[in-house]
Motif scaffolding. Structure first.
Motif, PDB file in Angstrom:
ATOM      1  N   LYS A  11      -6.532 -22.670 -13.365  1.00  0.00           N
ATOM      2  CA  LYS A  11      -5.128 -22.538 -12.958  1.00  0.00           C
ATOM      3  C   LYS A  11      -4.918 -23.694 -11.993  1.00  0.00           C
ATOM      4  CE  LYS A  11      -4.286 -17.619 -13.296  1.00  0.00           C
ATOM      5  NZ  LYS A  11      -5.488 -16.809 -13.077  1.00  0.00           N
ATOM      6  N   VAL A  12      -4.079 -24.657 -12.359  1.00  0.00           N
ATOM      7  CA  VAL A  12      -4.065 -25.882 -11.548  1.00  0.00           C
ATOM      8  C   VAL A  12      -3.247 -25.771 -10.264  1.00  0.00           C
ATOM      9  CG1 VAL A  12      -4.699 -27.586 -13.284  1.00  0.00           C
ATOM     10  CG2 VAL A  12      -2.305 -26.942 -13.009  1.00  0.00           C
ATOM     11  N   LYS A  13      -2.337 -24.817 -10.199  1.00  0.00           N
ATOM     12  CA  LYS A  13      -1.464 -24.773  -9.006  1.00  0.00           C
ATOM     13  C   LYS A  13      -2.266 -24.657  -7.693  1.00  0.00           C
ATOM     14  CE  LYS A  13       2.767 -23.075  -6.995  1.00  0.00           C
ATOM     15  NZ  LYS A  13       2.204 -23.068  -5.674  1.00  0.00           N
ATOM     16  N   PRO A  14      -3.218 -23.713  -7.608  1.00  0.00           N
ATOM     17  CA  PRO A  14      -3.984 -23.639  -6.356  1.00  0.00           C
ATOM     18  C   PRO A  14      -4.720 -24.945  -6.031  1.00  0.00           C
ATOM     19  CG  PRO A  14      -4.435 -21.739  -7.759  1.00  0.00           C
ATOM     20  CD  PRO A  14      -3.602 -22.667  -8.562  1.00  0.00           C
ATOM     21  N   TRP A  15      -5.162 -25.658  -7.064  1.00  0.00           N
ATOM     22  CA  TRP A  15      -5.840 -26.936  -6.848  1.00  0.00           C
ATOM     23  C   TRP A  15      -4.858 -27.985  -6.329  1.00  0.00           C
ATOM     24  CZ3 TRP A  15     -10.987 -28.107  -7.009  1.00  0.00           C
ATOM     25  CH2 TRP A  15     -11.840 -27.116  -7.505  1.00  0.00           C
ATOM     26  N   LEU A  16      -3.687 -28.058  -6.968  1.00  0.00           N
ATOM     27  CA  LEU A  16      -2.678 -29.035  -6.523  1.00  0.00           C
ATOM     28  C   LEU A  16      -2.270 -28.729  -5.082  1.00  0.00           C
ATOM     29  CD1 LEU A  16      -0.392 -29.331  -9.695  1.00  0.00           C
ATOM     30  CD2 LEU A  16      -1.838 -31.131  -8.709  1.00  0.00           C
ATOM     31  N   ASP A  17      -2.052 -27.450  -4.786  1.00  0.00           N
ATOM     32  CA  ASP A  17      -1.622 -27.068  -3.435  1.00  0.00           C
ATOM     33  C   ASP A  17      -2.691 -27.456  -2.403  1.00  0.00           C
ATOM     34  OD1 ASP A  17       0.613 -26.026  -4.571  1.00  0.00           O
ATOM     35  OD2 ASP A  17       0.045 -23.908  -4.318  1.00  0.00           O
ATOM     36  N   ALA A  18      -3.949 -27.115  -2.714  1.00  0.00           N
ATOM     37  CA  ALA A  18      -5.024 -27.388  -1.741  1.00  0.00           C
ATOM     38  C   ALA A  18      -5.208 -28.890  -1.533  1.00  0.00           C
ATOM     39  CB  ALA A  18      -6.330 -26.759  -2.226  1.00  0.00           C
ATOM     40  N   LEU A  19      -5.136 -29.648  -2.624  1.00  0.00           N
ATOM     41  CA  LEU A  19      -5.344 -31.099  -2.505  1.00  0.00           C
ATOM     42  C   LEU A  19      -4.174 -31.757  -1.775  1.00  0.00           C
ATOM     43  CD1 LEU A  19      -6.760 -31.707  -6.090  1.00  0.00           C
ATOM     44  CD2 LEU A  19      -8.011 -32.125  -3.959  1.00  0.00           C
ATOM     45  N   ARG A  20      -2.960 -31.309  -2.107  1.00  0.00           N
ATOM     46  CA  ARG A  20      -1.778 -31.908  -1.444  1.00  0.00           C
ATOM     47  C   ARG A  20      -1.763 -31.557   0.037  1.00  0.00           C
ATOM     48  NH1 ARG A  20       1.961 -30.705  -6.636  1.00  0.00           N
ATOM     49  NH2 ARG A  20       1.576 -32.698  -7.670  1.00  0.00           N
ATOM     50  N   ASN A  21      -2.235 -30.389   0.339  1.00  0.00           N
ATOM     51  CA  ASN A  21      -2.334 -29.975   1.727  1.00  0.00           C
ATOM     52  C   ASN A  21      -3.344 -30.838   2.485  1.00  0.00           C
ATOM     53  OD1 ASN A  21      -1.484 -28.265   3.678  1.00  0.00           O
ATOM     54  ND2 ASN A  21      -3.072 -26.716   3.281  1.00  0.00           N
ATOM     55  N   ALA A  22      -4.474 -31.140   1.801  1.00  0.00           N
ATOM     56  CA  ALA A  22      -5.521 -31.934   2.455  1.00  0.00           C
ATOM     57  C   ALA A  22      -5.158 -33.418   2.496  1.00  0.00           C
ATOM     58  CB  ALA A  22      -6.848 -31.740   1.713  1.00  0.00           C
ATOM     59  N   ALA A  23      -4.273 -33.854   1.604  1.00  0.00           N
ATOM     60  CA  ALA A  23      -3.927 -35.288   1.538  1.00  0.00           C
ATOM     61  C   ALA A  23      -2.461 -35.468   1.174  1.00  0.00           C
ATOM     62  CB  ALA A  23      -4.818 -35.980   0.501  1.00  0.00           C
ATOM     63  N   PRO A  24      -1.558 -35.202   2.136  1.00  0.00           N
ATOM     64  CA  PRO A  24      -0.122 -35.291   1.831  1.00  0.00           C
ATOM     65  C   PRO A  24       0.299 -36.711   1.422  1.00  0.00           C
ATOM     66  CG  PRO A  24      -0.521 -34.343   4.024  1.00  0.00           C
ATOM     67  CD  PRO A  24      -1.832 -34.803   3.518  1.00  0.00           C
ATOM     68  N   ASP A  25      -0.473 -37.706   1.787  1.00  0.00           N
ATOM     69  CA  ASP A  25      -0.110 -39.099   1.503  1.00  0.00           C
ATOM     70  C   ASP A  25      -0.552 -39.573   0.119  1.00  0.00           C
ATOM     71  OD1 ASP A  25      -2.744 -38.664   2.641  1.00  0.00           O
ATOM     72  OD2 ASP A  25      -3.016 -40.840   2.536  1.00  0.00           O
ATOM     73  N   VAL A  26      -1.334 -38.746  -0.598  1.00  0.00           N
ATOM     74  CA  VAL A  26      -1.888 -39.212  -1.880  1.00  0.00           C
ATOM     75  C   VAL A  26      -1.070 -38.645  -3.048  1.00  0.00           C
ATOM     76  CG1 VAL A  26      -3.973 -39.235  -3.337  1.00  0.00           C
ATOM     77  CG2 VAL A  26      -4.202 -39.315  -0.849  1.00  0.00           C
ATOM     78  N   GLU A  27      -0.857 -39.491  -4.060  1.00  0.00           N
ATOM     79  CA  GLU A  27      -0.139 -39.031  -5.256  1.00  0.00           C
ATOM     80  C   GLU A  27      -1.110 -38.254  -6.132  1.00  0.00           C
ATOM     81  OE1 GLU A  27       2.847 -41.043  -8.048  1.00  0.00           O
ATOM     82  OE2 GLU A  27       1.846 -42.636  -6.915  1.00  0.00           O
ATOM     83  N   ILE A  28      -0.829 -36.957  -6.341  1.00  0.00           N
ATOM     84  CA  ILE A  28      -1.759 -36.083  -7.067  1.00  0.00           C
ATOM     85  C   ILE A  28      -1.019 -35.443  -8.240  1.00  0.00           C
ATOM     86  CG2 ILE A  28      -3.257 -34.045  -6.849  1.00  0.00           C
ATOM     87  CD1 ILE A  28      -3.400 -34.747  -3.798  1.00  0.00           C
ATOM     88  N   ALA A  29      -1.672 -35.383  -9.391  1.00  0.00           N
ATOM     89  CA  ALA A  29      -0.986 -34.832 -10.567  1.00  0.00           C
ATOM     90  C   ALA A  29      -2.003 -34.232 -11.523  1.00  0.00           C
ATOM     91  CB  ALA A  29      -0.222 -35.938 -11.269  1.00  0.00           C
ATOM     92  N   THR A  30      -1.491 -33.644 -12.610  1.00  0.00           N
ATOM     93  CA  THR A  30      -2.384 -33.164 -13.663  1.00  0.00           C
ATOM     94  C   THR A  30      -2.307 -34.153 -14.844  1.00  0.00           C
ATOM     95  OG1 THR A  30      -0.586 -31.799 -14.479  1.00  0.00           O
ATOM     96  CG2 THR A  30      -2.177 -30.733 -13.052  1.00  0.00           C
ATOM     97  N   TYR A  31      -3.323 -34.117 -15.712  1.00  0.00           N
ATOM     98  CA  TYR A  31      -3.439 -35.147 -16.756  1.00  0.00           C
ATOM     99  C   TYR A  31      -2.216 -35.210 -17.679  1.00  0.00           C
ATOM    100  CZ  TYR A  31      -4.653 -31.417 -20.005  1.00  0.00           C
ATOM    101  OH  TYR A  31      -4.607 -30.297 -20.780  1.00  0.00           O
ATOM    102  N   ASP A  32      -1.541 -34.072 -17.883  1.00  0.00           N
ATOM    103  CA  ASP A  32      -0.392 -34.081 -18.793  1.00  0.00           C
ATOM    104  C   ASP A  32       0.848 -34.734 -18.156  1.00  0.00           C
ATOM    105  OD1 ASP A  32      -0.689 -31.916 -17.067  1.00  0.00           O
ATOM    106  OD2 ASP A  32       0.754 -30.697 -18.164  1.00  0.00           O
TER     107      ASP A  32
END
Ligand code: GLV
Length: 309
Positions: A11-32
């Motif tokens: 489930k990618v949402k928890p991953w996106l949330d955790a990563l964005r929280n840890a690195a608000p300055d980085v562009e983060i996305a899923t492969y699609d």
């Protein structure tokens, strides 16, 4: 989209949330969501489609979403300059240790058997094994295996370990190398496999090696499915040499409905749940590796691509 998640199973949402929280300055996305493959610098992967990473010319690093990297190493088309890292998380080791203790005690106290008897409304006592009756052998004494061995040792178990190379663990006796495998197996009543999957360890739990365990031994596989030769395990249980097995990992997951493990009375199956990576716990180390990778600095927990772990 510098950091991209390549997984169809999480489930990618928890991953996106955790990563964005840890690195608000980085562009983060899923492969699609990728629009420009040139911009992908760091991949976070689990069971990716083999061969895809050669389409990303600026990819510097692939991080596993868990402790194991066999699903990445299986891909022969990862460009040579791309580095591979894995997750090392004390929470994963702790979760695995607790699970190892739970399945060990479940077997020793026969709880699965009582659940079965309950379904038949049958009251039937059977003597149990005590911690002092058994020796647990932990196969694979890296980060996780060593944690499990120490945890069980603290719970009072007599422990031995086996790994590829000599180590300096003091809490338990540790065998190493193929030369010492027989000696390790000979004294192991409950074998817990926590090996990484490499060409050398694939199929290591075969008839020959399982046959070296004492009569009535029990197998717990928390490594990877292909460590076990499935048919050999069934044979060794059916001929009475092994008491049974508790398996959390399988060659093919989910385990196909037609697989004989499902209905074997002496095999307990769990769906790869011994430890589940917690995104918030591992996001900081992933972000740290992202930052190091883009600066071409030394990475945390880098995998040796020759050794395979
Ligand atoms: C789970 O199997 C992992 O590799 O973390």
């Amino acid at each position: 989209m510098s950091l991209v998640i390549f997984s169809k199973v999480h489930k990618v949402k928890p991953w996106l949330d955790a990563l964005r929280n840890a690195a608000p300055d980085v562009e983060i996305a899923t492969y699609d969501q990728i629009q420009d493959k040139d911009k992908v610098l760091f991949a976070l992967a689990w069971n990716h489609t083999k061969g895809i990473f050669k389409e990303y010319p600026n990819l510097k690093c692939i991080s596993s979403m868990g402790a194991g990297v066999d699903h990445i190493m299986d891909d022969p088309d990862i460009p040579e300059q791309v580095k591979i890292v894995r997750i090392v998380d004390p929470l994963l080791s702790k979760d695995l240790s607790e699970f190892a203790l739970a399945v060990t005690m479940n077997y020793m106290r026969g709880l699965t058997n009582y659940r079965m008897l309950q379904s038949q409304k049958t009251w039937k006592k059977r003597m149990y094994k005590r911690i002092s009756d058994v020796r647990v052998g932990v196969m694979g004494t890296g980060e996780i295996g060593n944690h499990v061995a120490n945890f069980l040792h603290t719970a009072g178990f007599s422990i031995t370990g086996w790994g590829k190379n000599p180590g300096n663990q003091k809490e338990y006796k540790r065998f190493h190398g193929m030369d010492q495998l027989d000696e390790f197996l000979k004294t192991t009543n409950i074998l817990i496999c926590l090996l990484p999957l490499t060409p050398e360890t694939r199929g290591i739990l075969n008839k020959n090696n399982l046959g070296k365990l004492p009569q009535g031994a029990f197998l717990i596989n928390l490594g990877r499915g292909p460590h076990v030769v499935d048919q050999h395990l069934i044979e060794m249980i059916d001929n009475g040499h092994l008491a049974g097995a508790s398996l959390d990992v399988f060659d093919k997951e989910p385990l196909p409905e037609s697989h004989p493990f499902w209905s074997h009375p002496a095999i307990q199956i769990t769906p790869h749940v011994a430890s589940i990576t917690t995104p918030e716990s591992v996001a900081p180390q992933i972000v740290e590796n992202y930052r190091r990778a883009i600066r071409d600095e030394e990475l945390l927990n880098q995998v040796d691509r020759i050794k395979g772990y």
